[in-house]
Design an enzyme around this catalytic site. Sequence first.
Site, PDB file in Angstrom:
ATOM      1  N   GLN A  73       0.750  -1.202   0.097  1.00 34.19           N
ATOM      2  CA  GLN A  73       0.017  -0.086  -0.163  1.00 34.19           C
ATOM      3  C   GLN A  73       0.659   1.212  -0.213  1.00 34.19           C
ATOM      4  O   GLN A  73       1.701   1.606   0.958  1.00 34.19           O
ATOM      5  CB  GLN A  73      -0.772   0.104   1.293  1.00 34.19           C
ATOM      6  CG  GLN A  73      -1.881   0.966   1.361  1.00 34.19           C
ATOM      7  CD  GLN A  73      -2.738   1.011   2.761  1.00 34.19           C
ATOM      8  OE1 GLN A  73      -2.428   0.111   3.552  1.00 34.19           O
ATOM      9  NE2 GLN A  73      -3.515   1.933   2.965  1.00 34.19           N
ATOM     10  N   GLY A  74       0.716   2.053  -0.976  1.00 32.61           N
ATOM     11  CA  GLY A  74       1.499   3.251  -1.112  1.00 32.61           C
ATOM     12  C   GLY A  74       0.780   4.457  -0.668  1.00 32.61           C
ATOM     13  O   GLY A  74       0.399   5.150  -1.697  1.00 32.61           O
ATOM     14  N   SER A 132       1.760   6.215   2.723  1.00 35.59           N
ATOM     15  CA  SER A 132       2.407   7.300   3.539  1.00 35.59           C
ATOM     16  C   SER A 132       3.797   7.587   2.675  1.00 35.59           C
ATOM     17  O   SER A 132       4.385   6.989   1.882  1.00 35.59           O
ATOM     18  CB  SER A 132       3.101   6.339   4.895  1.00 35.59           C
ATOM     19  OG  SER A 132       2.079   6.169   5.551  1.00 35.59           O
ATOM     20  N   SER A 179       4.982  -1.704   4.352  1.00 37.54           N
ATOM     21  CA  SER A 179       4.968  -3.086   4.449  1.00 37.54           C
ATOM     22  C   SER A 179       4.937  -4.004   3.405  1.00 37.54           C
ATOM     23  O   SER A 179       4.217  -3.606   2.400  1.00 37.54           O
ATOM     24  CB  SER A 179       4.153  -3.510   5.506  1.00 37.54           C
ATOM     25  OG  SER A 179       4.151  -2.701   6.798  1.00 37.54           O
ATOM     26  N   GLU A 238      -9.176  -0.737   6.506  1.00 36.53           N
ATOM     27  CA  GLU A 238      -7.984  -0.935   7.214  1.00 36.53           C
ATOM     28  C   GLU A 238      -8.397  -0.796   8.685  1.00 36.53           C
ATOM     29  O   GLU A 238      -7.893  -1.188   9.568  1.00 36.53           O
ATOM     30  CB  GLU A 238      -6.841   0.147   6.662  1.00 36.53           C
ATOM     31  CG  GLU A 238      -5.460   0.022   7.471  1.00 36.53           C
ATOM     32  CD  GLU A 238      -4.558   0.795   6.585  1.00 36.53           C
ATOM     33  OE1 GLU A 238      -4.888   1.682   5.795  1.00 36.53           O
ATOM     34  OE2 GLU A 238      -3.269   0.604   7.115  1.00 36.53           O
ATOM     35  N   GLU A 248      -4.187   9.711  17.495  1.00 34.25           N
ATOM     36  CA  GLU A 248      -4.601  11.250  17.648  1.00 34.25           C
ATOM     37  C   GLU A 248      -5.560  11.368  16.616  1.00 34.25           C
ATOM     38  O   GLU A 248      -6.569  11.997  16.834  1.00 34.25           O
ATOM     39  CB  GLU A 248      -3.207  11.972  17.626  1.00 34.25           C
ATOM     40  CG  GLU A 248      -2.478  11.882  18.878  1.00 34.25           C
ATOM     41  CD  GLU A 248      -1.690  10.470  19.453  1.00 34.25           C
ATOM     42  OE1 GLU A 248      -1.322   9.872  18.295  1.00 34.25           O
ATOM     43  OE2 GLU A 248      -1.442  10.304  20.242  1.00 34.25           O
TER      44      GLU A 248
END
Lengths: 411, 372
Positions: free
Chosen positions: A134-135, A137, A169, A254, A394
């Site tokens: 998964q691209g 971040s 990951s 997710e 957060e």
Amino acid sequence: MSDEQLKDTPEQAQFRADARAWLAENTPEPPTVRLPQSPLEIMTHEQLDYLQAWQKAAYDAGLVGCDYPVEVGGGGRDNCQRIANEEMLRARTPFFPNVIGLGMAAPTVFYHAQEELKQRLLPALFSGEDIWCQGFSEPGAGSDLANVQTFAERKGDKWVINGHKVWTSLAHFAEWMILLLRTDKSVKHDGLSYFVVPIKSALGKGVTVSPLIKITGETGFNEVIFDNLEVDDSYRLDELGKGWQVAMTTLLHERGAGELVTPRSGGMKSESTHNTNSHALVDLARRTERSSGTAADDPLIRDRIMQQLIREQGLADNNRRSRVPDLQDHPMRLALQNKLLMSEVAQDSAGLAMDIEGAAASLYLGDGQAPDGGQWPMAYMNSFGFTIAAGTSEVQRNILGERVLGMAKSK
Amino acid sequence: MTQPDNFGFTEEAALLKDSARKMLAENFTADVLHGMAAGDPTPERGPALAWDEGLWNQMQELGWGLLAVPEAQGGVGMPLVAVAGLCEELGRAAFPCPLLPTLSASYLLSAAGAGGAAPLEEIAGGATASLAVSNARGSWDFAETPIEVVGGKLEGTACFVQDVAKVSHLLVCARNAAGAGLYWLPVDAEGVEVQGDAIVDLSRDQGRVILSGAEAIEVCADAAPAFDRAMPAIWTLYAADMVGAGEWQLQTTVEYANQRQQFDRPLGFFQAVKHQLVDVMVDIDRAKSLVYGAACAWDTEPEKATRYAHMAKAAASDMAAYASSRSVQCHGGIGFTWECFIHLFFKRQKHSQMLWGDGPWHRARLADIVIG
């Protein structure tokens, strides 16, 4: 008879019986190599081969993707994935290696790709033959996802991609990546578009994958550099500029709040799940000697373990209540709490275990004297992966405050 | 029997909860409570009895007081899950009435065997009751009751008796030759003196009951099995009340945070405020789910009832403390004034938090079960 069996339809009951019978015969023997705690820490090809063979076998037996339509490689069943997951958990099977594929890529592709693309991608995703990553971040945009800068410039019916993804990951094994990038720099949310990109075939030809070492000393996640990678426009999901909306589908799944029942939970639960709950803490406290008696005699330790037990039971009862619409005032209220609670409960359990261990908590993997093989310090460090990834705790509190309690947006 | 997936929450239970919510919302808003109970702000005001007896009588006519009385004694015998749902709504309105003590007495009487039948029939006929168990140290352990049976009559002073100014009867735990038994008598019987306490909570009353040679009906000579069976239900109902009050605190504070402007923004924009209120919500939801789980266990898996009730009361007590402190803090200066309704629920929650054991007390008992 368990609660699950009590509410199965005849079709589901048959499916459960078949699954249970198959698993009794086909749950694989433990591997000769040490397995990681979760799919996100798979480091070696030996680990991957073992886990991939297991996912393929489970898929062939109809235990993966069973609620997806037959045309896209699914089982065409109705609400049976939950049952498959329960039975796999019961049989204590290994986890599936293609966790991002199953949990995030599959529902996103299913809801947003053209029919042809779905039929091409999903069967090999379910079987585990194609590993996905998964691209999302980037170094400059962690939980501020709308700020991604990886840019695709139009060139005829192709796109040329440049940018830098990180904390990715499974990228070192992945055939495919779900990729959120920018196609318009003049607007923030509406400038994003969503692609699926074949990265393995492009290694050395516009894509570089470099491993990163995690806080635990393990590898398993990476940075990915795009340098003039050309991809076809047919790999775009949904409309141009709708990347943010597509990403919300990914994130809902997710964070465990998606609509379609995915195989994720069956794949994620592993032996370590059984070893990091408060019963394991009780067991650890009984075994840990203090100057007077054991840690289990210490009133403060007892109180803290009970706090953890109550949080765990509360989470289980929340899940139970979330299935009863009459007992909720807001449809997303419990679902959106799930990720926050799971990750923080796990973190605090592991942190408490280290406190119980005392000086022995300094001993890590590889030390013969380490209590429980050093799993608690590793679990504690690893737990930050879950309170940070997929939106930090957060950010999750912002979402709950804004979407459920209706408070003003923080940005 | 295993616990059903929906906690055994039937249509009937949902209807009861729903209608209670509507009835209280229409007739008993926080400003009504404030006008009634907060008339005198002086700390020395002493015991005051502020409640809407007429509205309570309507609730009695709806049968709320006899929900926990078995059908054989003329009651309704609702599952605990349904009763907990009702108590949640009562807490949401912070309605002053003797329902919780009466339900508590009903559960004890039901668990006490044949001797409980006559008092239960009185409750089915409209009697209300409170428990006289606690000593001056605030021990909730029935074996430490300050009352004794002397020559067949009751002697001693019970403390922290809930809503004693509103009830018609007392269910007294008293030491006797067999250990400790249960005794039933009218609150206006001879040899009974009630002294009201000045308390923080304005939505309840509380008092000391001085028994000097009072005659009572013996319900059972050995109360231990009745307490074992009934206490999880009682803890669960007080926890449910706190969950409802917590919901009111959260909703009211969120409304304030959305409307009050500071530094050119609504308060709720600031994460320091937003995150606190989310944590209050998380604690409420956990406590609420644990309450339904505990009630359902009591209904369907009695052998597990005690452990789940300890969890529910511990979670609710801690939630009540946190929701209370955050509700005042997030209201700022206004929250520190008598005029703001927030203090009414703050005080009720602090009261409930300690009744029948606070969080650490319940966790210590839970640890004895789980760890040994």
